[in-house]
Design a protein around this motif. Structure first.
Motif, short mmCIF file in Angstrom:
data_model
loop_
_atom_site.label_atom_id
_atom_site.label_comp_id
_atom_site.label_asym_id
_atom_site.label_seq_id
_atom_site.Cartn_x
_atom_site.Cartn_y
_atom_site.Cartn_z
N THR A 100 42.79 42.02 55.40
CA THR A 100 43.93 42.91 54.56
C THR A 100 43.76 42.35 53.05
O THR A 100 43.64 41.35 52.85
CB THR A 100 45.38 42.62 55.12
OG1 THR A 100 45.25 43.01 56.53
CG2 THR A 100 46.13 43.75 54.23
N VAL A 101 43.62 43.48 52.25
CA VAL A 101 43.41 43.34 50.92
C VAL A 101 44.83 42.46 50.39
O VAL A 101 45.94 43.01 50.51
CB VAL A 101 43.33 44.82 50.11
CG1 VAL A 101 43.04 44.34 48.57
CG2 VAL A 101 42.11 45.40 50.38
N ALA A 102 44.68 41.54 49.92
CA ALA A 102 45.62 40.75 49.18
C ALA A 102 46.15 40.95 47.92
O ALA A 102 47.18 41.11 47.54
CB ALA A 102 45.68 39.25 49.61
N SER A 103 44.94 41.26 47.07
CA SER A 103 45.08 41.52 45.63
C SER A 103 43.74 42.10 44.95
O SER A 103 42.93 41.78 45.54
CB SER A 103 45.78 40.17 44.67
OG SER A 103 44.82 38.98 44.87
N ILE A 104 44.01 42.66 44.00
CA ILE A 104 42.91 43.06 43.23
C ILE A 104 43.10 42.74 41.55
O ILE A 104 44.30 43.09 41.11
CB ILE A 104 42.72 44.56 43.32
CG1 ILE A 104 42.31 45.16 44.78
CG2 ILE A 104 41.39 45.24 42.37
CD1 ILE A 104 42.34 46.65 44.88
N GLU A 105 42.19 42.05 41.01
CA GLU A 105 42.42 41.63 39.73
C GLU A 105 41.08 42.11 38.93
O GLU A 105 39.89 41.77 39.21
CB GLU A 105 42.35 40.12 39.76
CG GLU A 105 42.58 39.46 38.18
CD GLU A 105 42.61 38.05 38.27
OE1 GLU A 105 42.90 37.51 37.41
OE2 GLU A 105 42.33 37.36 39.17
N HIS A 106 41.29 42.63 37.77
CA HIS A 106 40.27 43.20 36.83
C HIS A 106 40.35 42.20 35.69
O HIS A 106 41.30 41.69 35.06
CB HIS A 106 40.64 44.55 36.35
CG HIS A 106 39.63 44.92 35.36
ND1 HIS A 106 39.80 44.64 33.82
CD2 HIS A 106 38.29 45.40 35.50
CE1 HIS A 106 38.79 44.97 33.27
NE2 HIS A 106 37.73 45.70 34.24
N ILE A 107 38.99 41.63 35.35
CA ILE A 107 38.97 40.84 34.10
C ILE A 107 37.83 41.25 33.30
O ILE A 107 36.89 41.56 33.59
CB ILE A 107 38.49 39.22 34.79
CG1 ILE A 107 39.51 38.67 35.86
CG2 ILE A 107 37.99 38.32 33.59
CD1 ILE A 107 39.19 37.56 36.51
N ASP A 108 38.37 41.31 31.90
CA ASP A 108 37.30 41.71 30.90
C ASP A 108 36.27 40.68 30.85
O ASP A 108 36.72 39.45 30.68
CB ASP A 108 38.21 42.00 29.75
CG ASP A 108 39.22 43.31 29.93
OD1 ASP A 108 38.79 44.29 30.48
OD2 ASP A 108 40.37 43.13 29.13
N GLY A 109 35.19 41.10 30.15
CA GLY A 109 34.19 40.21 29.95
C GLY A 109 32.88 40.84 29.26
O GLY A 109 33.18 41.99 28.81
#
Length: 213
Positions: A100-109
């Protein structure tokens, strides 16, 4: 052939660019170039069906294995398997294991070449997936992470999933438009001895077993 979501607008933009570039060459040349560019964009975003195996962790991407290493993550030794996607590969990414998807995090770079070491500091999206007790899999293997990494020409990472969503092995989780690399941080307790691929091997998303989990 199924096409990844959002690909049509990229194809239209490519066709318009082709028309604008080739208008001095004549109408037929302009139309031919527009169709060629639009077709190339749609081919890049193709999304074929895949048949996952019944067990093991499967590759999140079509491509070539570029990284197999053990690293520390949250105090645990974890194995990372990275897969580089070139322009000819399918760029739709898939879940290596059910959960199950727990979290989604977008990180700039940055946007460095995806096969370089510096690409690990590129723009990326982490998809953390929990192995739940009510799945039909053993729960001792724990949670894992898929990271979608942009490359030098990739500017759009498109997750398909959201927190709380259940996933089957090999289910689509997103795609990267015009790039570039997908990594799996395997569950704690998995060792490199259980990894079934090595650097330089080719993989098919959702079908190639990369670890005996």
């Amino acid at each position: 052939m199924r096409i990844a979501p959002g690909a049509v607008r990229y194809a239209v933009a490519a066709a318009l660019a082709g028309l604008a570039t080739a208008r001095r060459l004549g109408r037929r040349a302009a139309v031919a170039l527009a169709l060629l560019l639009a077709g190339a964009v749609l081919a890049f975003h193709r999304d074929p069906e895949r048949t996952p195996p019944d067990d093991g962790a499967v590759a999140p991407a079509d491509g070539v294995v570029s990284v197999v290493r053990t690293e520390e993550h949250d105090g645990d030794a974890r194995v990372r398997v990275g897969i580089y996607m070139n322009a000819a590969n399918v760029h739709v990414n898939r879940a290596p294991l059910p959960g199950t998807v727990a979290s989604i995090e977008h990180i700039d770079g940055g946007h460095r070449l995806a096969f370089s070491k510096d690409s690990e500091h590129n723009e990326r999206v982490h998809v953390d997936i929990a192995r739940e007790a009510d799945t039909d899999e053993a729960t001792d293997d724990g949670d894992y992470r898929v990271t979608l990494i942009a490359g030098a020409f990739a500017r759009r990472i498109h997750p398909y999933v959201e927190a709380g969503q259940p996933l089957a092995r090999g289910e689509r989780i997103g795609h990267i438009s015009f790039g570039s690399r997908a990594d799996v941080l395997l569950p704690a307790g998995v060792t490199e001895d259980e990894v079934l691929v090595e650097a330089g091997e080719t993989t098919r998303a959702g079908e190639t077993r990369i670890a005996d989990v």
